[in-house]
Each structure stands twice: as C-alpha cells, then as structure tokens.
Design a protein around this motif. Sequence first.
Motif, PDB file in Angstrom:
ATOM      1  N   ASN A  16      -5.577 -94.982 168.984  1.00 35.32           N
ATOM      2  CA  ASN A  16      -6.836 -95.711 168.912  1.00 35.32           C
ATOM      3  C   ASN A  16      -7.567 -95.643 170.252  1.00 35.32           C
ATOM      4  O   ASN A  16      -6.947 -95.593 171.315  1.00 35.32           O
ATOM      5  N   VAL A  60      -9.624 -85.126 163.434  1.00 40.91           N
ATOM      6  CA  VAL A  60      -8.261 -85.598 163.199  1.00 40.91           C
ATOM      7  C   VAL A  60      -7.292 -84.503 163.649  1.00 40.91           C
ATOM      8  O   VAL A  60      -7.467 -83.334 163.302  1.00 40.91           O
ATOM      9  N   LEU A 101      -6.280 -94.068 164.255  1.00 44.10           N
ATOM     10  CA  LEU A 101      -7.251 -93.346 165.082  1.00 44.10           C
ATOM     11  C   LEU A 101      -8.545 -94.142 165.229  1.00 44.10           C
ATOM     12  O   LEU A 101      -9.627 -93.572 165.375  1.00 44.10           O
ATOM     13  N   ASN A 132     -12.390 -93.774 167.938  1.00 43.47           N
ATOM     14  CA  ASN A 132     -12.578 -92.474 168.566  1.00 43.47           C
ATOM     15  C   ASN A 132     -14.008 -91.996 168.290  1.00 43.47           C
ATOM     16  O   ASN A 132     -14.898 -92.810 168.035  1.00 43.47           O
TER      17      ASN A 132
END
Length: 306
Positions: free
Chosen positions: A154, A161, A174, A177
């Motif tokens: 994170n 990805v 994630l 981002n």
Amino acid sequence: MARQCSQRIVQCSDKGVDKMPYGIPFNTRNLFLMNNKIEMIQMGLLSEYLSLEFIVLNNNKLTDAGIEGALEGIEKLTRLYMDQNHLHSIPTDLPPTLEELMLNSNNISQMSAYVLAKCTSLKSISLNNNNITDESIPEGAFNQVQNLRIIKMNHNLLSVVPANLTTNLRELYLEGNQIIKIPDSVFANSSELTHLDLHNNHLNSNGIGDKAFLHMVRLEHLDLGKNALTSIPKQKNVLWNMSKLEEIHLEHNKISVVAAGAFRRLMGLRHLDISYNQLTRVPRQLPLTLWYLYLHNNQINFIPYM
C-alpha cells in the motif's frame, strides 16, 4: 542492560540506545528494540542467539550498510519487523526460516528476486509506505517464493499490478498507489487469491482488461473504491467467474451506469457498496443473496422493477 521478562522475552524498547544493549540472555526468543536510535548491528552478533525467533526493530535509524551481514545465520528466526528505519532495499541476508517480514515506512525502492527466492518459508511481506515503482520489482520477484500468502504494498508508486505473482498468494494489498491498468494476464496464476485491495488508485473502466479477473475463482473481497471507474458493463463478463465473491467496494468512483445483470451471477455476494457515485437509478437484477446495498450520495431518482 537488557530487561528480561517471562517467556524468554527481552524488552529494550524506548531506551534511547544507539547500539545493541549488552546483557541480552542467549536463550532469548523474542527481542524488542523499537523506538531507539540504533544505526547498526554488528555482523554475526545476532547469530549467537540460537533460540531467537522474533525481532522488532521498528523506529530506529538502521541503514542498508548498518545491517549488512547482521541477519545471517539466525537459525530459528521466523518474524522480523523493521518498520520506520532508513532502508533503501530489502536486506540481502534474510534467513530461510523467516515467515513474516515487515519493512513498512522505509525508503525502499529496490528489491532482488535472488534475495526473495532464498526466503523459502516466507508467508507474509509488508512493504507499505515506501518508494516502490514498477521498475523496482524484477520480473518474477515473487514467483519463486512459493509459500508466500500475503503481499502488502500500500502507498507506493506503482502504476500497474505486479506480474508473475506466486501461485499460492491469498491476499494482495495495493491501496494508495498510482495504478492505471490491470492487464488481462496479470492474475492468470492467482486462482487462490481471496482478497484484492486496489482502493485509491487511478483505474478507469478502460484500464481493466476484459479477462483480468477470469481466473480469480476464489476471490471473496474486492476493493476498487476511490478510483475513476465510470461504468460496470455486463458484456465484458468481468466479474462473472467470481462465484465466491462476498464483498465489493466501488464507492467514490464516477460510476453512472451499471448494466442490468452485471452482478447477477455473483451468487455469494453479501455486501455491495456503490455509494458516492453518479448513479441515477438503482442497479437492476441484483443477486438475491445480497444483504447490504449502499447507494447513498448518488443522484438516484428512479427505482426500477427489480
């Protein structure tokens, strides 16, 4: 002088020390050294502690050079926490027994596939709040870590990805981002994934490949909230293979269109949040299994026959 507690726990946190304290018993299992000013650990020092399983070094001043060789040979180490230090890369001498690694809030911008491949027991890695970019992750960096179940990255600088994730991965985080794209093939080997968090990125509806989620048959939790999605089309069948999906977050997007039946085949769906969007009508043909539907802060003026 180290303070010894029960269960072979040594608590040396908040002491203001700038180096490893003396007097730590050699049978120590859990060593807590957070909130100090430690800049370096002498090479080979920790390997003398043959029972050491858990080390916490959060909030110190450790650098890459300051820990070089310090972690090698710790035969029973399973958990290592080094949040809030001054590291620029993942330590190179991690022991193969390590199961959990936390390196949050450092300055990490580099990682080595070779280093990670040596961590054959690693189950969870947390790299939140670093400077990781797409270029920071070598091709297949996580693919060799076959026991890896949880990846947390994170609040980094990723725009896509990461590809070639380990086949046994269960949870991928994630959030925060700059991700703009989920290619068709990125999750092709991720059929075991149960949690995917892409909250607060830059995804729009064209950035998600038609087959991006095709193989995610065990996914239970999907968070796409706070992105730039404008529609949930039916014709892409983006979500249809997710028979175990229980929770979808789509709040804080720009969704104005949800095609009739877009969620119909999600027979395990319990929680659907499409609040803070631009819908003018309640989505049609929702699954009968749904328990919670959040539609507040839209522009809804019509409730169709369901």
